[in-house]
Each structure stands twice: as C-alpha cells, then as structure tokens.
Design a protein around this motif. Sequence first.
Motif, PDB file in Angstrom:
ATOM      1  N   PRO A 111     -10.271   1.891  -4.786  1.00 29.87           N
ATOM      2  CA  PRO A 111      -8.924   2.214  -4.285  1.00 29.87           C
ATOM      3  C   PRO A 111      -8.813   3.710  -3.987  1.00 29.87           C
ATOM      4  O   PRO A 111      -9.097   4.537  -4.857  1.00 29.87           O
ATOM      5  CB  PRO A 111      -8.014   1.814  -5.452  1.00 29.87           C
ATOM      6  N   GLY A 124       0.807  -1.225   0.000  1.00 24.84           N
ATOM      7  CA  GLY A 124       0.000   0.000   0.000  1.00 24.84           C
ATOM      8  C   GLY A 124       0.836   1.269   0.000  1.00 24.84           C
ATOM      9  O   GLY A 124       0.342   2.352  -0.323  1.00 24.84           O
ATOM     10  N   GLY A 125       2.123   1.135   0.350  1.00 23.39           N
ATOM     11  CA  GLY A 125       3.015   2.299   0.288  1.00 23.39           C
ATOM     12  C   GLY A 125       3.246   2.768  -1.141  1.00 23.39           C
ATOM     13  O   GLY A 125       3.571   3.942  -1.363  1.00 23.39           O
ATOM     14  N   GLU A 132      -3.429  -2.334  -8.732  1.00 14.87           N
ATOM     15  CA  GLU A 132      -4.850  -2.139  -8.422  1.00 14.87           C
ATOM     16  C   GLU A 132      -5.227  -0.658  -8.527  1.00 14.87           C
ATOM     17  O   GLU A 132      -6.223  -0.296  -9.158  1.00 14.87           O
ATOM     18  CB  GLU A 132      -5.119  -2.660  -7.012  1.00 14.87           C
ATOM     19  N   TYR A 133      -4.411   0.195  -7.887  1.00 11.29           N
ATOM     20  CA  TYR A 133      -4.662   1.639  -7.898  1.00 11.29           C
ATOM     21  C   TYR A 133      -4.608   2.179  -9.324  1.00 11.29           C
ATOM     22  O   TYR A 133      -5.476   2.956  -9.746  1.00 11.29           O
ATOM     23  CB  TYR A 133      -3.622   2.316  -7.014  1.00 11.29           C
ATOM     24  N   ARG A 149      -2.568   9.739 -11.014  1.00  9.68           N
ATOM     25  CA  ARG A 149      -2.662   8.293 -11.107  1.00  9.68           C
ATOM     26  C   ARG A 149      -2.074   7.826 -12.435  1.00  9.68           C
ATOM     27  O   ARG A 149      -2.439   8.349 -13.484  1.00  9.68           O
ATOM     28  CB  ARG A 149      -4.136   7.865 -11.022  1.00  9.68           C
ATOM     29  N   SER A 179      -2.529   6.981   3.613  1.00 11.10           N
ATOM     30  CA  SER A 179      -2.566   5.528   3.499  1.00 11.10           C
ATOM     31  C   SER A 179      -3.435   5.136   2.323  1.00 11.10           C
ATOM     32  O   SER A 179      -4.208   5.947   1.809  1.00 11.10           O
ATOM     33  CB  SER A 179      -3.094   4.902   4.792  1.00 11.10           C
ATOM     34  N   TYR A 180      -3.246   3.903   1.898  1.00  7.54           N
ATOM     35  CA  TYR A 180      -4.008   3.366   0.768  1.00  7.54           C
ATOM     36  C   TYR A 180      -5.049   2.403   1.300  1.00  7.54           C
ATOM     37  O   TYR A 180      -4.720   1.489   2.060  1.00  7.54           O
ATOM     38  CB  TYR A 180      -3.046   2.636  -0.172  1.00  7.54           C
ATOM     39  N   VAL A 203      -8.904   0.295   0.171  1.00  8.92           N
ATOM     40  CA  VAL A 203      -9.970   0.044  -0.788  1.00  8.92           C
ATOM     41  C   VAL A 203     -11.284   0.267  -0.040  1.00  8.92           C
ATOM     42  O   VAL A 203     -11.658  -0.507   0.836  1.00  8.92           O
ATOM     43  CB  VAL A 203      -9.876  -1.379  -1.359  1.00  8.92           C
ATOM     44  N   ALA A 256      -7.572   1.029 -11.557  1.00  6.03           N
ATOM     45  CA  ALA A 256      -8.909   1.443 -11.109  1.00  6.03           C
ATOM     46  C   ALA A 256      -9.299   2.807 -11.668  1.00  6.03           C
ATOM     47  O   ALA A 256     -10.444   3.225 -11.536  1.00  6.03           O
ATOM     48  CB  ALA A 256      -8.970   1.481  -9.586  1.00  6.03           C
ATOM     49  N   PRO A 299       1.069   3.062  -3.900  1.00 15.02           N
ATOM     50  CA  PRO A 299       0.153   4.140  -4.316  1.00 15.02           C
ATOM     51  C   PRO A 299       0.373   5.443  -3.537  1.00 15.02           C
ATOM     52  O   PRO A 299       0.252   6.523  -4.095  1.00 15.02           O
ATOM     53  CB  PRO A 299      -1.239   3.554  -4.024  1.00 15.02           C
ATOM     54  N   VAL A 300       0.694   5.295  -2.243  1.00 14.90           N
ATOM     55  CA  VAL A 300       0.953   6.498  -1.439  1.00 14.90           C
ATOM     56  C   VAL A 300       2.164   7.253  -1.989  1.00 14.90           C
ATOM     57  O   VAL A 300       2.134   8.481  -2.154  1.00 14.90           O
ATOM     58  CB  VAL A 300       1.169   6.108   0.050  1.00 14.90           C
ATOM     59  N   ILE A 355      -6.781   7.012  -1.682  1.00 14.73           N
ATOM     60  CA  ILE A 355      -5.725   7.576  -0.836  1.00 14.73           C
ATOM     61  C   ILE A 355      -6.419   8.345   0.288  1.00 14.73           C
ATOM     62  O   ILE A 355      -7.219   9.251   0.026  1.00 14.73           O
ATOM     63  CB  ILE A 355      -4.810   8.532  -1.632  1.00 14.73           C
TER      64      ILE A 355
END
Lengths: 330, 330
Positions: free
Chosen positions: B222, A237-238, A266-267, A250, B214-215, B217, A270, A240-241, B224
């Motif tokens: 998805p 998850g870091g 995924e990010y 994005r 943080s990421y 869903v 989407a 996408p952050v 932020i």
Amino acid sequence: MTLLSSFKTTCLSLALIGVAGVGLADPLPSWQGASKDRIIEFVEAVSDVGGADYVTPADRIAVFDNDGTLWAEQPVYFQLFFALDRVAKIGKEDPSKLTSDVLKAAAAGDMDGVLAGGKEGLLEILALSHANQSLNEFSADVAAWVSGAKHPTTGLGYDEMTYQPMVELLRYLRDEEFKTYIVSGGGIDFMRVFAEDVYSIPPEQTIGSSLTSSYEVVNGVPTIIKNDALFFNDDKGGKPVAINHHIGKRPIMAVGNSDGDFEMLEYTTAGEGARLGVYIHHTDAEREWAYDREGHIGVLNRGLDEAEDRGWVLVDIKNEWTRIFTGEAE
Amino acid sequence: MTLLSSFKTTCLSLALIGVAGVGLADPLPSWQGASKDRIIEFVEAVSDVGGADYVTPADRIAVFDNDGTLWAEQPVYFQLFFALDRVAKIGKEDPSKLTSDVLKAAAAGDMDGVLAGGKEGLLEILALSHANQSLNEFSADVAAWVSGAKHPTTGLGYDEMTYQPMVELLRYLRDEEFKTYIVSGGGIDFMRVFAEDVYSIPPEQTIGSSLTSSYEVVNGVPTIIKNDALFFNDDKGGKPVAINHHIGKRPIMAVGNSDGDFEMLEYTTAGEGARLGVYIHHTDAEREWAYDREGHIGVLNRGLDEAEDRGWVLVDIKNEWTRIFTGEAE
C-alpha cells in the motif's frame, strides 16, 4: 506499630486498592466476546513499555469511520436527512429556489423521488443545503438541526444514535494515550459541529469529505464561504490519502464498517509493528439494522471476504455488543 | 526552631526560589525591544486564569508561515534549491528526462534560465522533482538533501538557517500551552520531513501547499503516490481556508512576513477576545537580508502599510533580534 509505620501501611494499602481498582474496572463494559479480547490485547501490547509491540504515544493513532461505525447510517446517511430538512426549510421560505424535480422531492421528503434523481440529484441537494453560504451560517444550521431533529424510526435524536460501545472504545484508547481521529466520507464541516460533544474528538482530528471553500471579507468581516464544487471525496482510496494529508503518519489502528473503509484498514495494517484493523459487522436486525453485502448504504463485501485472512477483527454486533445506542436507557 | 518547622521553612524557601527562578528566566533570550514586550504581554494575558483575556489551552492556537518567518527565504525559496538539485540528479542519471529548456537550465543550476521559464517552467520543475513517485521516495530524497545541502551564500545547512528567535518563540508558546502550527505556501510533504526535528512541530500540525496524491497497492505494498496536479495553493486567501480545513478553529495568534500572510493575520485577529498578529520585517542586510516592497520573494506592501492601524506587531529584525540563525555560533 508506631504512628509513622501505621501511616506508611495505610498509604500502601490505599495504593494497592487503587491499583487493584484500576485492574478490575472494565474499560469496555458494553462489549463481550472475542473481539473485545483482541482489542484489549492489542491496546495492552502497544502500551506495554519494554514489550515487543510497544508503540510510543505520539504514534498511537487510531482512525474511525463515522457513518455505520460511530453512529448509525440507516435507512440513509443522517447527513442526507439534514440536507432534506434544510431543502424543505429553504423551499418554505422561498419556493422559487426549488428549481428541479429532485429539489421538490427533497423538500417534500419524498425519498423515492430523491433517489430517482441519482448522483446528479444528490449533488443538487448538497449544493442547495450545504453551499453558497458562510461556514458560520452552515454550522449554526447543523447545530440547530442536531439539537432538534429525530430519527424517523427510532424517535431518538441523531446524536443519541451514536454507538455506546464505540464511545467506550474511543475513551479507552484516549485513556491509553491514543489520539483518536474520525476519517469519514461524511462532510468535514458537518461532523465538526457535533463530534467534540458526542465523541470528544476535536475539530482538528475530524477529517471528512469537503466542498471547496474560499476566504472573503464580507461587509468588513473575514469569512469562510462554502462553495458548491467538490474538493475532496474521503472514501475508499481517498481515506489513506486524507490520513496522509491531515495526519502525515500511518495510524496503528483503523475501524470501519464498509468496503469504503477497506483501503484505510489495508493501509493502516500494512505498517510495521503491531497493527489492528477492525470491521463493525451489522448483524442485529432487532436492536438496530442487519446488512452487509447488499443495499445502497454501508455495503461490506470485500471486507467480509478478506477480514479473516488479513487478521482483522470482525465485530458481531448482535453477539458482542450488550448495548447499542448512547441515547437508549440502560 | 523544631526539626519540623525547619523542614517547612526549607520547603517554603525552595518554593519561593522556584517561583522567582521561573519569573527571572527570559523565555525569549534572542529578542529585545517593543515587539518582545508585546508578545510576552499577549501570552501572559491569555494564560492568566481569571484574567479578562484568558483563553482556554484548547483554543491557544498559533499559526506560523515558514519561508521568511521560521527560516530564511533568500535568494530564492529553499524548496526551489531542493527542486533544482533534484532535477540535476535526475538529469545526470537519465539526460532524456530533461525534455525542455527550462529543465536543462534547472539541471545546470542556471537561475536566469529557470526564471525565464516563468510559472509554467516552475511547474515543470516541480513536476519532475516532486511528482510521479511515492511519498516514501520523495521523503527520503528530501531528508538526504536537508542533511547534506549547503546554502550558496552562507554556507550553512538549510536546516541551520532557521531563525533562533522564532525557535525560542515556538518553544515559549508551547510552554504556555499553545499548540503551534505551520501554515506555509511551501509543500506540506516537503516541510514534514524536517519540521519535527527543527521546530518540534509534528506532521499533523504542518500545513502547506500540495499536489494531488493517490493510493495504490504497488507490488503488494500500500503506497501513497504523489501526482503532478496542484491540489491546494496555501497562500493568501488559501491560508484561512487551509486553517479551517486542517484545524477547524480560528487561531488566536498568527505570524508571517509577507503579503501572502496578510489574510491569515486578518482572519486570526478578526476573532473575538485577545488576538495577536505579528509581521517579521526583514531589515538586516548585514546579518541576513533586507527586503520588503520589491522583488520576487516575500514582498510586503499591504502588510507594511496597514500593520500599525490593525494593531499588528512589526518585528524589526535588525534592532529586535540579537541573534539570527540557529546554525551560527553564539
């Protein structure tokens, strides 16, 4: 035919040859098969002015994991080899700095001893090899290491173990006005030393994990100092952050090889409009390494289970890459 | 004269006019005086192929503070006005969210009450107005605020209180193949909402302070999420650190207006080759605000003491800017 009309015809012929030449050149010569077709279809769709999937060049952002995606990552992450070599060198100069069993194991190149130290041990190795020094010193160490060190099983330089098909993909995307970024769990300062040379990706497009750093004037010289606390872990998850933090947009394409890249794919996919998620699947035990669901490095479980349903491309290295490392003879 | 030689002469004339036209156009029409001359000299020197001070375009990086440098910052940072407006709106929808005196003061627009809360109070206001929401929600709030809110004394929109001379400088630098970055103590997610519109600086070149994020869903989407802990304070020594973190190269030009920018100018101008540090000095109480050594906002002490010795340009707004805000009639 007059001189002028002859000249015009010649120009026209040259132009046609030029266009045909562009059309015939294979942008991905080390690729074959369905993954190659899907990647090219995607790039052509988003570059087709007036087409339904057109994306303006400013938004053509593609993000790439590094370890196991742009270069190899076996038997351990290459940055760990750097750290062990560095600890060995420090221990040779001053044995008193090897203050624990794990540091002694690292200096001796004893991988079992290193792994026995667990995460705590790795952080000790990281601190001694990467921290409490200036960024300039660190970068010089990495540069010297990259230019000299050899991989234990292939005998190639680490910078020769970048994947030829991926270097072609990066170049192809940039030719089609994409901006290519690295988004890796590896160290940002580590990768920036070689990423421009080996991938043509400049420092400001190289994103990774990092230690905290500070600014100090040392003997009159403004200096960036690398400290030994973790600042950001650019994994799962870091990712996408980090993409939001550094890019603020994005991406439309993301490429990875492990479950650590899942959230990035995924990010990315989407978002609205045409999107492409790509997983590199290590299936070739002969030419490099075959691994996915098990092990310490590059584990791919969820990605393998969900790639098809999510419409992501799963690249089969064994069957879809005709060449592996940039450093191998063709 | 034959037709052909006449044609050639015409082409030559047009080319000469073209070159002369470029030479005559003033790249900084709202500037006058010594600071203008020094900036132009610097830009011409680093762009002069073959000259002693030539810098390749990839290294022509210029960094700009935002508050007090690219737009005004009085009577308080504009982002604080956004926060107060946001707290007022939240309190109107649900008064139970105003859980402390400082939040109640903020909702009432009682600036004395806000300042009485000190740093702790400001963090409470920041948390309620900026955190525990998705980045998308936050960005939409900022966009709505920027498009509607008016400054309490000028009556201008906040995005009309960008400095016309600085917008010209940004454009001039980009015309000369510089890459322009914001490096501000202001919030990175806050500035990115309007920086591209008002400065033509894209999100990936907008650097600032930030909360952790943080990421997640959320209902299949998805997302932020902005959390309420400080991630990075992009001020003083944090500025060179942020420059390294985001850009990975030392800029050749830095522009600020307060002691919070000192380290950024110091770091930038300590590099080899031609470098330029610029301080904007707020000297015009009539057309905007006059302030330097005292107050809560934009304090400039060390910078004022050392600028001359360090060879930095000190821009005197009153005498060197012929126009102030972009939103004012010419």
